[in-house]
Design a protein around this motif. Structure first.
Motif, PDB file in Angstrom:
ATOM      1  N   CYS A 142     -43.258 -14.904  29.592  1.00 62.60           N
ATOM      2  CA  CYS A 142     -44.789 -15.230  29.340  1.00 62.60           C
ATOM      3  C   CYS A 142     -44.593 -16.805  28.418  1.00 62.60           C
ATOM      4  O   CYS A 142     -43.186 -17.291  27.784  1.00 62.60           O
ATOM      5  CB  CYS A 142     -45.262 -14.611  28.906  1.00 62.60           C
ATOM      6  SG  CYS A 142     -44.846 -14.122  28.034  1.00 62.60           S
ATOM      7  N   ARG A 143     -45.574 -17.888  27.768  1.00 62.74           N
ATOM      8  CA  ARG A 143     -44.938 -17.980  26.427  1.00 62.74           C
ATOM      9  C   ARG A 143     -44.447 -17.449  25.392  1.00 62.74           C
ATOM     10  O   ARG A 143     -45.112 -16.819  25.451  1.00 62.74           O
ATOM     11  CB  ARG A 143     -46.028 -19.094  26.082  1.00 62.74           C
ATOM     12  CG  ARG A 143     -45.969 -20.169  25.182  1.00 62.74           C
ATOM     13  CD  ARG A 143     -46.851 -20.704  24.761  1.00 62.74           C
ATOM     14  NE  ARG A 143     -47.352 -21.845  25.543  1.00 62.74           N
ATOM     15  CZ  ARG A 143     -48.064 -21.538  26.753  1.00 62.74           C
ATOM     16  NH1 ARG A 143     -48.529 -20.849  26.982  1.00 62.74           N
ATOM     17  NH2 ARG A 143     -48.449 -22.799  27.076  1.00 62.74           N
ATOM     18  N   PRO A 144     -43.316 -17.890  24.398  1.00 63.60           N
ATOM     19  CA  PRO A 144     -43.432 -16.768  23.919  1.00 63.60           C
ATOM     20  C   PRO A 144     -44.157 -16.779  22.718  1.00 63.60           C
ATOM     21  O   PRO A 144     -44.535 -17.675  21.826  1.00 63.60           O
ATOM     22  CB  PRO A 144     -41.781 -18.225  23.063  1.00 63.60           C
ATOM     23  CG  PRO A 144     -41.383 -18.522  24.187  1.00 63.60           C
ATOM     24  CD  PRO A 144     -43.131 -18.798  25.028  1.00 63.60           C
ATOM     25  N   GLY A 145     -44.040 -15.338  22.238  1.00 61.69           N
ATOM     26  CA  GLY A 145     -45.631 -15.198  21.400  1.00 61.69           C
ATOM     27  C   GLY A 145     -47.123 -14.589  21.877  1.00 61.69           C
ATOM     28  O   GLY A 145     -47.820 -14.157  20.527  1.00 61.69           O
ATOM     29  N   TYR A 146     -47.001 -15.364  23.287  1.00 62.68           N
ATOM     30  CA  TYR A 146     -48.235 -15.320  23.818  1.00 62.68           C
ATOM     31  C   TYR A 146     -48.711 -15.115  25.312  1.00 62.68           C
ATOM     32  O   TYR A 146     -49.068 -15.470  25.773  1.00 62.68           O
ATOM     33  CB  TYR A 146     -48.732 -16.833  23.879  1.00 62.68           C
ATOM     34  CG  TYR A 146     -48.780 -17.147  22.580  1.00 62.68           C
ATOM     35  CD1 TYR A 146     -50.339 -17.200  22.230  1.00 62.68           C
ATOM     36  CD2 TYR A 146     -48.063 -17.784  21.945  1.00 62.68           C
ATOM     37  CE1 TYR A 146     -50.998 -18.173  21.059  1.00 62.68           C
ATOM     38  CE2 TYR A 146     -48.234 -19.042  20.134  1.00 62.68           C
ATOM     39  CZ  TYR A 146     -49.704 -18.049  19.927  1.00 62.68           C
ATOM     40  OH  TYR A 146     -49.871 -18.963  18.917  1.00 62.68           O
ATOM     41  N   GLY A 147     -47.619 -13.803  25.469  1.00 62.69           N
ATOM     42  CA  GLY A 147     -48.047 -12.929  26.476  1.00 62.69           C
ATOM     43  C   GLY A 147     -49.554 -12.454  26.248  1.00 62.69           C
ATOM     44  O   GLY A 147     -50.003 -12.335  25.694  1.00 62.69           O
ATOM     45  N   LEU A 148     -49.397 -11.377  27.658  1.00 65.08           N
ATOM     46  CA  LEU A 148     -51.040 -10.922  27.783  1.00 65.08           C
ATOM     47  C   LEU A 148     -51.130  -9.483  27.223  1.00 65.08           C
ATOM     48  O   LEU A 148     -51.855  -8.706  26.077  1.00 65.08           O
ATOM     49  CB  LEU A 148     -51.643 -10.549  29.056  1.00 65.08           C
ATOM     50  CG  LEU A 148     -52.617  -9.693  29.580  1.00 65.08           C
ATOM     51  CD1 LEU A 148     -53.841 -10.757  29.193  1.00 65.08           C
ATOM     52  CD2 LEU A 148     -52.773  -9.517  31.150  1.00 65.08           C
ATOM     53  N   TYR A 149     -49.692  -8.565  27.580  1.00 62.58           N
ATOM     54  CA  TYR A 149     -49.908  -7.216  26.873  1.00 62.58           C
ATOM     55  C   TYR A 149     -49.980  -7.334  25.743  1.00 62.58           C
ATOM     56  O   TYR A 149     -51.123  -6.501  24.952  1.00 62.58           O
ATOM     57  CB  TYR A 149     -48.854  -7.036  27.956  1.00 62.58           C
ATOM     58  CG  TYR A 149     -48.542  -6.497  29.174  1.00 62.58           C
ATOM     59  CD1 TYR A 149     -49.402  -7.636  29.707  1.00 62.58           C
ATOM     60  CD2 TYR A 149     -47.246  -7.238  30.081  1.00 62.58           C
ATOM     61  CE1 TYR A 149     -49.196  -7.279  31.070  1.00 62.58           C
ATOM     62  CE2 TYR A 149     -46.825  -7.177  31.049  1.00 62.58           C
ATOM     63  CZ  TYR A 149     -48.204  -7.397  32.008  1.00 62.58           C
ATOM     64  OH  TYR A 149     -48.002  -7.485  33.393  1.00 62.58           O
ATOM     65  N   ASP A 150     -49.227  -7.541  25.370  1.00 62.76           N
ATOM     66  CA  ASP A 150     -48.878  -6.829  23.461  1.00 62.76           C
ATOM     67  C   ASP A 150     -50.215  -7.660  22.369  1.00 62.76           C
ATOM     68  O   ASP A 150     -50.481  -6.754  21.236  1.00 62.76           O
ATOM     69  CB  ASP A 150     -47.852  -7.288  22.304  1.00 62.76           C
ATOM     70  CG  ASP A 150     -47.110  -6.382  21.981  1.00 62.76           C
ATOM     71  OD1 ASP A 150     -47.521  -5.160  21.833  1.00 62.76           O
ATOM     72  OD2 ASP A 150     -47.269  -7.051  20.337  1.00 62.76           O
ATOM     73  N   ARG A 151     -50.692  -8.638  23.247  1.00 65.52           N
ATOM     74  CA  ARG A 151     -52.024  -8.965  22.419  1.00 65.52           C
ATOM     75  C   ARG A 151     -52.867  -8.251  23.016  1.00 65.52           C
ATOM     76  O   ARG A 151     -53.898  -8.239  21.720  1.00 65.52           O
ATOM     77  CB  ARG A 151     -52.452 -10.755  22.823  1.00 65.52           C
ATOM     78  CG  ARG A 151     -51.008 -11.715  21.855  1.00 65.52           C
ATOM     79  CD  ARG A 151     -51.641 -12.807  21.644  1.00 65.52           C
ATOM     80  NE  ARG A 151     -51.856 -14.290  23.470  1.00 65.52           N
ATOM     81  CZ  ARG A 151     -51.394 -14.696  24.101  1.00 65.52           C
ATOM     82  NH1 ARG A 151     -52.902 -14.865  23.285  1.00 65.52           N
ATOM     83  NH2 ARG A 151     -51.672 -15.305  25.107  1.00 65.52           N
TER      84      ARG A 151
END
Length: 355
Positions: free
Chosen positions: A326-335
């Motif tokens: 994913c884009r660094p810092g902007y994945g789905l899972y952790d957000r």
């Protein structure tokens, strides 16, 4: 608290609108036209395309992040007036599709800065990392190359059309002081806020990230005192702040909870994320859970609850989990995990207040 989720657009994000609509309590996207260079007027057809996609997914697009400010405005050059006019024209179009908040920043050249996009953590996840020593030993152009290499996705604030002029920009900022930046910000606000008031759009300045000077560039949105000064440059509820607990939280001297209480009427949008600060001043972005970092996220959410916050909030940068590309810092899972942590704290506070 109205939960929203940042989305970079069709073909420019590994996260889809179908993913976003499945996260409990998320009602809208935080978006922008990332292919439009800073200073240009946004085309209406592109705005309407985003609206159509959001409508189809049942999500609103009340919050834009960001309508980037052209460097000539920050530098106070005579050409700034044309770019400000373009900015106003974009605001007019955004009002037509229901935008209520524009998050923006006044950072010179870089919107944010890290030295490692995928620093491995003890549990095997990776995260955005800032290391003081690396900045002392690296030239800006080399840092840009490292951050943008091998990325098929645009990095917010690191768009190629802006950074190709990097050497010239550093030369332009050579004699620009913090007081110059304050004066240029005042000029921008005096031109923009009357338009914002007429359109019903709240302009919400994002803090500098990290909140201290880098490469000799002046920074002004770094602390409680400076946010207060910025809001007083034009005293209107439409001159407001995007309070980012992660950006401000990188400096342990910043009292995030105190800021929420002081600026409660001027915060239409909140970025909520955690950072772990090391003894030498380096920091890494962690999960949203309070005990995983240096920012009391549970206390931050409690402050929003206790001040009657009804604005928009989004989980900010997340870690990269479970092999997600994913884009660094902007994945789905952790957000998504972060949202559930924030809702858990909020729901507990709601139950307590009704007891």
């Amino acid at each position: 608290m109205r939960m929203v989720f940042r989305w970079f657009g069709e073909g420019n994000d590994t996260v889809t609108l179908d993913h976003i609509r499945q996260i409990p309590g998320v009602e809208g996207i935080v978006w922008a036209l990332h292919d439009v260079p800073a200073g240009e007027e946004w085309p209406m057809d592109k705005i309407l395309a985003v609206k159509a996609a959001a409508d189809k997914a049942g999500l609103h697009l009340d919050v834009v992040e960001s309508v980037n400010i052209h460097e000539d405005i920050k530098l106070g050059l005579p050409t700034r007036d044309q770019y400000i006019e373009n900015y106003k024209k974009t605001m007019e179009k955004l009002a037509q599709v229901g935008v209520k908040v524009i998050c923006y920043n006044f950072m010179p050249i870089f919107d944010w800065l890290r030295t490692d996009m995928h620093k491995e953590m003890d549990d095997g996840s990776t995260a955005l990392f800032y290391e003081h020593k690396k900045l002392a030993d690296i030239e800006p152009l080399e840092l840009v190359r490292r951050i943008t290499e091998n990325s098929a996705l645009t990095m917010p604030g690191w768009e190629p059309e802006r950074l190709q002029y990097l050497t010239g920009l550093f030369e332009a900022y050579k004699d620009v002081t913090e007081e110059n930046m304050w004066e240029h910000a005042r000029y921008f606000l005096q031109e923009i806020i009357p338009t914002a008031e007429r359109l019903g759009i709240r302009m919400a300045i994002h803090p500098d990230d990290p909140p201290w000077p880098i490469f000799g560039l002046p920074k002004i949105i770094t602390s409680q005192d400076n946010i207060r000064r910025y809001l007083n440059l034009y005293d209107s509820p439409y001159n407001s702040v995007t309070l980012c607990s992660g950006s401000l939280g990188a400096n342990p001297n910043n009292d995030i909870i105190g800021m929420i209480h002081e600026f409660k009427d001027r915060i239409p949008f909140a970025h909520i994320r955690n950072v772990r600060i090391y003894d030498n001043g380096d920091f890494i972005e962690t999960s949203h859970r309070s005990q995983d970092g240096s920012v009391d996220i549970a206390g931050v959410v409690e402050a929003y609850h206790d001040t009657g916050f009804e604005g928009y909030a989004r989980p900010d940068h997340g870690r990269h989990l479970w092999g997600e590309q994913c884009r660094p810092g902007y994945g789905l899972y952790d957000r998504a995990l972060g949202i559930m942590y924030l809702w858990g704290v909020w729901d507990s506070l709601q139950r307590r207040s009704k007891a």
